[in-house]
Write a protein that holds these residues in place. Structure first.
Motif, PDB file in Angstrom:
ATOM      1  N   GLU A  24       0.812  -1.221   0.000  1.00  0.00           N
ATOM      2  CA  GLU A  24       0.000   0.000   0.000  1.00  0.00           C
ATOM      3  C   GLU A  24       0.848   1.276   0.000  1.00  0.00           C
ATOM      4  N   TYR A  25       2.151   1.133   0.167  1.00  0.00           N
ATOM      5  CA  TYR A  25       3.045   2.289   0.119  1.00  0.00           C
ATOM      6  C   TYR A  25       3.652   2.471  -1.274  1.00  0.00           C
ATOM      7  N   GLY A  26       3.306   1.567  -2.183  1.00  0.00           N
ATOM      8  CA  GLY A  26       3.815   1.670  -3.543  1.00  0.00           C
ATOM      9  C   GLY A  26       5.094   0.921  -3.797  1.00  0.00           C
ATOM     10  N   ASP A  27       5.600   0.199  -2.793  1.00  0.00           N
ATOM     11  CA  ASP A  27       6.840  -0.560  -2.974  1.00  0.00           C
ATOM     12  C   ASP A  27       6.580  -1.853  -3.737  1.00  0.00           C
ATOM     13  N   ILE A  28       7.391  -2.136  -4.737  1.00  0.00           N
ATOM     14  CA  ILE A  28       7.285  -3.369  -5.518  1.00  0.00           C
ATOM     15  C   ILE A  28       7.969  -4.484  -4.730  1.00  0.00           C
ATOM     16  N   LEU A  29       7.176  -5.437  -4.236  1.00  0.00           N
ATOM     17  CA  LEU A  29       7.698  -6.522  -3.422  1.00  0.00           C
ATOM     18  C   LEU A  29       8.093  -7.743  -4.250  1.00  0.00           C
ATOM     19  N   TYR A  30       7.474  -7.876  -5.422  1.00  0.00           N
ATOM     20  CA  TYR A  30       7.748  -9.059  -6.244  1.00  0.00           C
ATOM     21  C   TYR A  30       7.447  -8.755  -7.708  1.00  0.00           C
ATOM     22  N   ALA A  31       8.276  -9.251  -8.589  1.00  0.00           N
ATOM     23  CA  ALA A  31       8.036  -9.182 -10.034  1.00  0.00           C
ATOM     24  C   ALA A  31       8.525 -10.489 -10.630  1.00  0.00           C
ATOM     25  N   ASN A  32       7.692 -11.140 -11.442  1.00  0.00           N
ATOM     26  CA  ASN A  32       8.114 -12.428 -11.996  1.00  0.00           C
ATOM     27  C   ASN A  32       9.008 -12.230 -13.230  1.00  0.00           C
ATOM     28  N   LYS A  33       9.529 -13.334 -13.738  1.00  0.00           N
ATOM     29  CA  LYS A  33      10.476 -13.278 -14.851  1.00  0.00           C
ATOM     30  C   LYS A  33       9.877 -12.594 -16.069  1.00  0.00           C
ATOM     31  N   MET A  34       8.600 -12.924 -16.366  1.00  0.00           N
ATOM     32  CA  MET A  34       7.988 -12.392 -17.572  1.00  0.00           C
ATOM     33  C   MET A  34       7.843 -10.873 -17.508  1.00  0.00           C
ATOM     34  N   LEU A  35       7.455 -10.341 -16.329  1.00  0.00           N
ATOM     35  CA  LEU A  35       7.323  -8.889 -16.215  1.00  0.00           C
ATOM     36  C   LEU A  35       8.675  -8.208 -16.404  1.00  0.00           C
ATOM     37  N   CYS A  36       9.725  -8.765 -15.788  1.00  0.00           N
ATOM     38  CA  CYS A  36      11.063  -8.192 -15.955  1.00  0.00           C
ATOM     39  C   CYS A  36      11.493  -8.222 -17.414  1.00  0.00           C
ATOM     40  N   LYS A  42      16.347  -6.134 -14.982  1.00  0.00           N
ATOM     41  CA  LYS A  42      16.734  -7.253 -14.150  1.00  0.00           C
ATOM     42  C   LYS A  42      15.905  -7.185 -12.880  1.00  0.00           C
ATOM     43  N   LYS A  43      15.673  -8.324 -12.255  1.00  0.00           N
ATOM     44  CA  LYS A  43      14.794  -8.350 -11.089  1.00  0.00           C
ATOM     45  C   LYS A  43      15.303  -7.435  -9.976  1.00  0.00           C
ATOM     46  N   GLU A  44      16.616  -7.425  -9.754  1.00  0.00           N
ATOM     47  CA  GLU A  44      17.162  -6.596  -8.675  1.00  0.00           C
ATOM     48  C   GLU A  44      17.035  -5.105  -8.974  1.00  0.00           C
ATOM     49  N   GLU A  45      16.809  -4.751 -10.229  1.00  0.00           N
ATOM     50  CA  GLU A  45      16.664  -3.344 -10.592  1.00  0.00           C
ATOM     51  C   GLU A  45      15.272  -2.807 -10.318  1.00  0.00           C
ATOM     52  N   ILE A  46      14.314  -3.703 -10.111  1.00  0.00           N
ATOM     53  CA  ILE A  46      12.931  -3.279  -9.969  1.00  0.00           C
ATOM     54  C   ILE A  46      12.372  -3.502  -8.570  1.00  0.00           C
ATOM     55  N   LEU A  47      12.918  -4.483  -7.847  1.00  0.00           N
ATOM     56  CA  LEU A  47      12.397  -4.792  -6.518  1.00  0.00           C
ATOM     57  C   LEU A  47      12.615  -3.634  -5.555  1.00  0.00           C
ATOM     58  N   TYR A  48      11.566  -3.374  -4.750  1.00  0.00           N
ATOM     59  CA  TYR A  48      11.560  -2.345  -3.710  1.00  0.00           C
ATOM     60  C   TYR A  48      11.653  -0.920  -4.247  1.00  0.00           C
ATOM     61  N   LYS A  49      11.513  -0.780  -5.571  1.00  0.00           N
ATOM     62  CA  LYS A  49      11.324   0.546  -6.142  1.00  0.00           C
ATOM     63  C   LYS A  49       9.833   0.900  -6.056  1.00  0.00           C
ATOM     64  N   TYR A 109      -1.369  -5.609  -3.288  1.00  0.00           N
ATOM     65  CA  TYR A 109      -2.012  -5.713  -4.592  1.00  0.00           C
ATOM     66  C   TYR A 109      -1.211  -6.676  -5.470  1.00  0.00           C
ATOM     67  N   LEU A 110      -1.872  -7.714  -5.949  1.00  0.00           N
ATOM     68  CA  LEU A 110      -1.251  -8.630  -6.899  1.00  0.00           C
ATOM     69  C   LEU A 110      -1.798  -8.300  -8.274  1.00  0.00           C
ATOM     70  N   LEU A 111      -0.934  -7.930  -9.196  1.00  0.00           N
ATOM     71  CA  LEU A 111      -1.344  -7.488 -10.521  1.00  0.00           C
ATOM     72  C   LEU A 111      -0.953  -8.528 -11.561  1.00  0.00           C
ATOM     73  N   ILE A 112      -1.922  -8.946 -12.374  1.00  0.00           N
ATOM     74  CA  ILE A 112      -1.660  -9.815 -13.518  1.00  0.00           C
ATOM     75  C   ILE A 112      -1.637  -8.918 -14.749  1.00  0.00           C
ATOM     76  N   ILE A 113      -0.542  -8.951 -15.496  1.00  0.00           N
ATOM     77  CA  ILE A 113      -0.309  -7.960 -16.544  1.00  0.00           C
ATOM     78  C   ILE A 113      -0.087  -8.647 -17.882  1.00  0.00           C
ATOM     79  N   LYS A 114      -0.839  -8.214 -18.886  1.00  0.00           N
ATOM     80  CA  LYS A 114      -0.724  -8.749 -20.240  1.00  0.00           C
ATOM     81  C   LYS A 114      -0.337  -7.620 -21.199  1.00  0.00           C
ATOM     82  N   ASN A 115       0.745  -7.813 -21.923  1.00  0.00           N
ATOM     83  CA  ASN A 115       1.171  -6.841 -22.927  1.00  0.00           C
ATOM     84  C   ASN A 115       0.225  -6.905 -24.120  1.00  0.00           C
TER      85      ASN A 115
END
Length: 363
Positions: A24-36, A42-49, A109-115
């Motif tokens: 709820e603070y906007g921090d990205i806690l998880y991103a799967n391989k496909m989103l990255c 890279k996963k480490e570039e997006i986590l906790y941003k 919030y768990l988001l399912i994302i389709k390009n």
């Protein structure tokens, strides 16, 4: 919360859709391989941003919670978002958010994302010989994402239950194995949805022998939380039939029809709610029947109910599900038909009324 996030890679890291978990603070806690891969990070570039690093529609915490709380309160809800790639390019995406509240009353919030940028931006697609498949794919994206919402919510709820019981030192071996079974079945279903539609568009479906009991049990398991929340009793008859047909496609049909009944029942004030399922075989032809006691619909709608984007539920529904069933039946099942009518009937000495769907096809 950490255990829930840590369990996500095992369950959804290799899925063919992007998955993102944000607090709820906007921090990205998880991103799967496909989103990255989609966003070129890279996963480490997006986590906790912060999510607004990649989402152009959100600028701060207030906008984040206002947008996603509103959308997660609406059934069948999805939104179109513009995600920023590492290169600076913008990716047009369809997003289905699910709200999860942990034991500390914090929102996840768990988001399912389709390009979908290619579907909308590539005008040359109209010249493609596979135009029909692309049109149908675009029409079905909403339904595929919606079918993911229930099992993903079940996975999150189950992992939360494991965590809480473990912290209270009350997690028995029986509870643990039951939770693992729920997670395993839900994860397999997520995969089966994609495989089913992949086969559908590639015309590679293969018939197999299966029991109707297996179909009904899987469907009732996946919808168990919705059936319980809506106080619905599922009445199944003649479910020990074995048939030779397209199993994965048929379970999609059953799930759509059951969801349709659940949504209709949610708009009633019945003392008791029912969904009835029956199946039988006559002269090498299979029949499947499902009805509810939600009161039916206006007769004038019966001729339109299988039309694309037609719905009696307003903005709360996409109008795709029944259209998709008819499309699948016409394409894949020989001499198939589906009919719908208002039905008055007696059950336990009470007169009930609802919609009755009858499907038939050659075995």
């Amino acid at each position: 919360m950490k255990k829930i996030i840590n369990s996500l890679p095992i369950l959804i890291d290799d899925l063919s859709y992007g998955c993102l978990c944000v607090d709820e603070y906007g921090d990205i806690l998880y991103a799967n391989k496909m989103l990255c891969q989609m966003l070129e990070y890279k996963k480490e570039e997006i986590l906790y941003k912060k999510i607004w690093k990649i989402d152009e529609s959100i600028n701060n915490v207030d906008e984040l919670n206002e947008k996603f709380i509103e959308i997660t309160n609406e059934p069948n809800s999805s939104i179109i978002l513009k995600y920023k790639k590492k290169s600076g390019d913008v990716m047009l995406s369809k997003c289905l958010p699910t709200l999860y509240i942990d034991k500390n009353d914090k929102n996840l919030y768990l988001l399912i994302i389709k390009n979908i940028e290619n579907i909308y931006s590539d005008r040359n697609i109209l010249l493609n010989k596979d135009l029909e498949k692309y049109i149908q794919l675009g029409e079905m994206i909403e339904d595929i994402l919606h079918q993911w919402k229930t099992p993903i919510s079940l996975i999150l709820t189950t992992t939360s239950g494991i965590k809480l019981k473990n912290e209270l030192d009350s997690l028995s071996d029986e509870d643990y194995m039951l939770c693992i079974e729920y997670i395993e079945k839900s994860a397999k279903y997520l995969n089966s949805v994609i495989n089913t539609f992949k086969c559908f568009f590639n015309n590679k479906n293969e018939k197999e022998n299966f029991l109707m009991e297996e179909i009904f049990n899987n469907a009732s398991f996946l919808l168990s939380s919705k059936l319980k929340n809506s106080n619905i009793e599922l009445v199944m008859e003649n479910y020990n039939k074995s048939i030779f047909s397209y199993k994965q496609l048929f379970i999609q049909i059953v799930l759509i029809l059951m969801n349709n009944s659940i949504d209709a029942i949610d708009n009633t004030n019945n003392e008791k709610n029912y969904i009835f399922i029956d199946s039988f075989v006559e002269e090498n032809k299979f029949y499947f029947l499902i009805k509810d006691n939600a009161g039916g619909i206006n007769n004038e709608y019966l001729k339109k109910i299988f039309d694309y984007k037609f719905t009696t539920k307003g903005d709360k529904a996409s109008g795709i599900g029944l259209y998709m069933i008819k499309t699948i039946l016409n394409r894949e099942f020989r001499n198939s038909s589906i009919t719908c009518k208002n039905k008055n009937f007696i059950y336990k000495n009470k007169e009930l009324r609802g919609l009755e769907f009858l499907i038939s096809f050659d075995l």
